[in-house]
Design an enzyme around this catalytic site. Structure first.
Site, short mmCIF file in Angstrom:
data_model
loop_
_atom_site.label_atom_id
_atom_site.label_comp_id
_atom_site.label_asym_id
_atom_site.label_seq_id
_atom_site.Cartn_x
_atom_site.Cartn_y
_atom_site.Cartn_z
N ASP A 179 0.85 -1.20 0.00
CA ASP A 179 0.00 0.00 0.00
C ASP A 179 0.89 1.25 0.00
O ASP A 179 2.11 1.16 0.02
CB ASP A 179 -0.99 -0.02 1.19
CG ASP A 179 -0.29 -0.01 2.54
OD1 ASP A 179 0.87 -0.44 2.62
OD2 ASP A 179 -0.90 0.45 3.52
N HIS A 492 1.72 -8.77 -3.62
CA HIS A 492 0.73 -7.71 -3.35
C HIS A 492 1.53 -6.43 -3.13
O HIS A 492 1.83 -6.04 -2.00
CB HIS A 492 -0.11 -8.09 -2.13
CG HIS A 492 -1.31 -7.21 -1.95
ND1 HIS A 492 -2.53 -7.49 -2.49
CD2 HIS A 492 -1.46 -6.03 -1.30
CE1 HIS A 492 -3.38 -6.54 -2.18
NE2 HIS A 492 -2.76 -5.64 -1.44
N ASP A 536 1.10 -17.39 -4.64
CA ASP A 536 1.76 -16.31 -5.38
C ASP A 536 0.72 -15.64 -6.27
O ASP A 536 0.66 -15.89 -7.47
CB ASP A 536 2.93 -16.87 -6.21
CG ASP A 536 3.59 -15.77 -7.03
OD1 ASP A 536 3.43 -14.58 -6.67
OD2 ASP A 536 4.24 -16.10 -8.04
#
Ligand code: G3I
Ligand code: 9MR
Length: 568
Positions: A179, A492, A536
């Site tokens: 993020d 991610h 993954d």
């Protein structure tokens, strides 16, 4: 004869090698000539195994498989192939006649040095507020993201001097993870761990060139990188009272896009005791680490640390409560006793002021494994390093004993683990969200015991956990992007996932790793067993995100292991 035997064995295995992962699990980067060398072979078919030269396909070593046992965390029956006494530099793989082969690995001096640089350069790639130029970032170059020169004080942080909507400037720092937000609590343990790496191994780091924008100055590159985040952290302290904002954030997680494409507003959200104590501990550490290179900054860091400590003493129980309009990471904690211990220890070491030692009862407290919400072990790490320069108030015997007890607990687990690693000590509790960071931090603690005693079993066990992260684990992945034959391709990480130019993700990031919580509701986890529960895939933010706090122990342990293996 040897060539024929190898040919027959390899042909017999062609089917097996078509599996997506090679069945024999090994560190896919490699080993030092004189270090322990272990591979994990599934099944119970003990007998001979072979080390094969990857260039010539010749058998170069024959050993006996041993120790068949069950690893409860993956439900597997596995055996150990130990080839420690094979020391010839080269490139190899492991072969077992009925099971199959491993990925290639190397035996050489400095075998993890490039990986170490990449793990540090991952911080550079996650910098906010700076263009990543091609000369430093290569094909992952990108325009600057998040200048953070206009950041609003959120209602939860409003004071008469800085009411809601008041604008502050809070640039630089690292994005926390996949993020784009910047969280003080998690910055605490991450930045400290990099500073500790430098403090413990300065000769090693003075030579380590990272090709970052500040590389040409006279300061070690790891300190330049840490400084990028420290400069941001300093702006998170309210100059009117010393309290520190918990985070600088968007109101919600942004969709997949490159950092420079984001336009949503940024806020600093409420002050908390946890953030303020993390800040105090890191600034007190920075004050001593940078004193030689930038005394003015060191002085400012110390003043900021003491101001923060005073705020926390007056506000000891301000827990982070997520405001209803904020949805990003929480890093919430309901026990600040360990944060108080850690900040007190760092302030005591840096100032020599006994009041900080006396503020806490070090005789009553334990050690454990550092994680973002449990930082007490970091107090012991720093106290141990500085034990010869403490005032009479400190109990050096106590400090040494605590470190040895913790090391021994981890050794015991290693000795009973089917995988020969220390993970699993508290049963499945080691397989938390970010279990790979946990494995790294086990090794950070083992390395303290080694630094103190020079007993090689601590160093060997620390390295065993590194082997685990680099492929000797039940999933068969080497968990660092770009390093190994089978590594995460879809972490991610927004700056990787949104990058249409590159298939390969930004290199050098350790993903979170196996964890069976499955809160992301990403489907098709291969197993509900914790050590196998990894995917993954972008959707698996509980197992495949990257963060600054998981990379930090990776950096620390590789630096330490490289240093010790090459300077004994
Ligand atoms: O505290 C409880 C404990 O009492 C209980 O026994 C245990 C059993 O599961 O759970 C503990 O809570 C866990 C908490 O971490 C503290 O360890 C939660 O289950 C777990 O979901 C939580 O995970 C955290 C996650 O955010 C969700 O809040 C991770 O540690 C943390 O690394 C992760 O951090 C995120 C940031 O919020 C945003 N940026 C990315 C970063 C990495 O994914
Ligand atoms: O991308 C977010 C990640 O950084 C966090 O660790 C995770 C847990 O807080 O949340 C991710 O964002 C997800 C959000 O929580 C729910 N909608 C999907 C988002 C990921 O695409």
């Amino acid at each position: 004869m040897i060539r024929i035997l190898t040919f027959v064995l390899v042909c017999g295995l062609i089917n097996l090698s078509l599996y997506s992962q090679k069945p024999i699990k090994v560190n896919q980067i490699g080993f030092y000539p004189d270090s322990p060398k272990i591979a994990i072979i599934p099944g119970s078919d003990e007998g001979e195994f072979y080390i094969i030269d990857a260039i010539t396909d010749e058998v170069v070593y024959t050993g006996e498989v041993k120790n068949t046992s069950v690893w409860i965390h993956s439900g597997e029956t596995v055996m150990i192939a130990d080839f420690t006494d094979f020391t010839t530099p080269g490139k190899y793989y492991v072969l077992h006649p009925t099971v199959g082969i491993s990925y290639n690995f190397k035996i050489e001096d400095k075998v993890h040095r490039n990986l170490h640089k990449a793990a540090l350069r991952a911080y550079y790639y996650n910098r906010a507020s700076i263009d990543l130029k091609k000369i430093h970032a290569g094909k992952w170059h990108r325009p600057a993201g998040h200048p953070d020169t206009v950041v609003y004080v959120h209602e939860s942080a409003a004071t008469p001097e800085r009411p809601a909507g008041y604008v502050i400037s809070s640039p630089k720092g690292w994005y926390d993870a996949g993020d784009f937000n910047k969280y003080i609590v998690n910055s605490g343990i991450s930045t400290y761990t990099l500073l500790a790496a430098y403090e413990h191994f300065p000769e090693y780091y003075n030579d380590l060139y990272l090709n970052i924008p500040e590389s040409a100055n006279q300061i070690s590159d790891i300190l330049d990188e840490a400084r990028w985040n420290l400069n941001w952290m300093l702006t998170m302290q309210d100059p009117n009272d010393g309290g520190v904002y918990h985070k600088l954030t968007h109101l919600q997680f942004q969709t997949i896009m490159m950092p420079h494409e984001v336009t949503a507003d940024r806020y600093v959200v409420m002050k908390s005791t946890g953030a303020t104590l993390n800040f105090a501990a890191v600034m007190a550490t920075a004050a001593r680490v940078y004193e030689k290179y930038d005394p003015e900054f060191a002085q400012a860091a110390l003043e900021a640390a003491e101001y923060a400590w005073e705020w926390a003493v007056e506000n000891p129980e301000i827990y982070y409560v997520q405001p209803p309009d904020v949805r990003t990471g929480q890093y919430g904690d309901d026990d600040f006793s360990d944060e108080f211990d850690w900040a007190a220890a760092e302030l005591y070491i840096t100032t020599g002021n006994d009041e900080y030692w006396n503020a806490r009862n070090f005789h009553e407290i334990d050690v454990g494994i550092p994680v973002w919400q449990y930082v007490r072990p970091l107090a012991w790490v720093s106290l141990l390093h500085h034990r010869d320069n403490l005032t009479d108030a400190a109990d050096i015997e106590l400090i040494e004993q605590r470190i040895i007890d913790q090391g021994n607990e981890l050794l015991e687990e290693y000795n009973t683990s089917a995988y020969n690693i220390s993970m699993g000590l508290y049963n499945d509790d080691d397989f938390v969200w970010g279990s790979n960071g946990m494995a790294g931090n086990h090794s950070v603690m083992l390395l303290q015991a080694y630094r103190l005693t020079k007993d090689e079993s601590y160093l060997n066990t620390a390295q065993a956990n590194l082997d685990y992260l680099l492929g000797r684990n039940a999933t068969g992945y080497s968990f660092v992007t770009g390093f190994g034959s089978s590594t995460p391709m879809h972490p991610h990480h927004r700056a990787s996932a949104a990058d249409e130019r590159n298939i390969e993700p930004v290199p050098g990031f350790l993903v979170g790793g196996p964890y069976a919580g499955h809160q992301d509701q990403c489907s098709w986890y291969p197993s509900t067993l914790p050590a196998l529960s990894y995917r993954d895939d972008w959707c698996s933010y509980t197992t495949n995100e990257v963060t600054i706090n998981w990379n930090a122990p990776l950096v620390y342990i590789i630096g330490a292991i490289e240093y010790f293996r090459n300077n004994k």
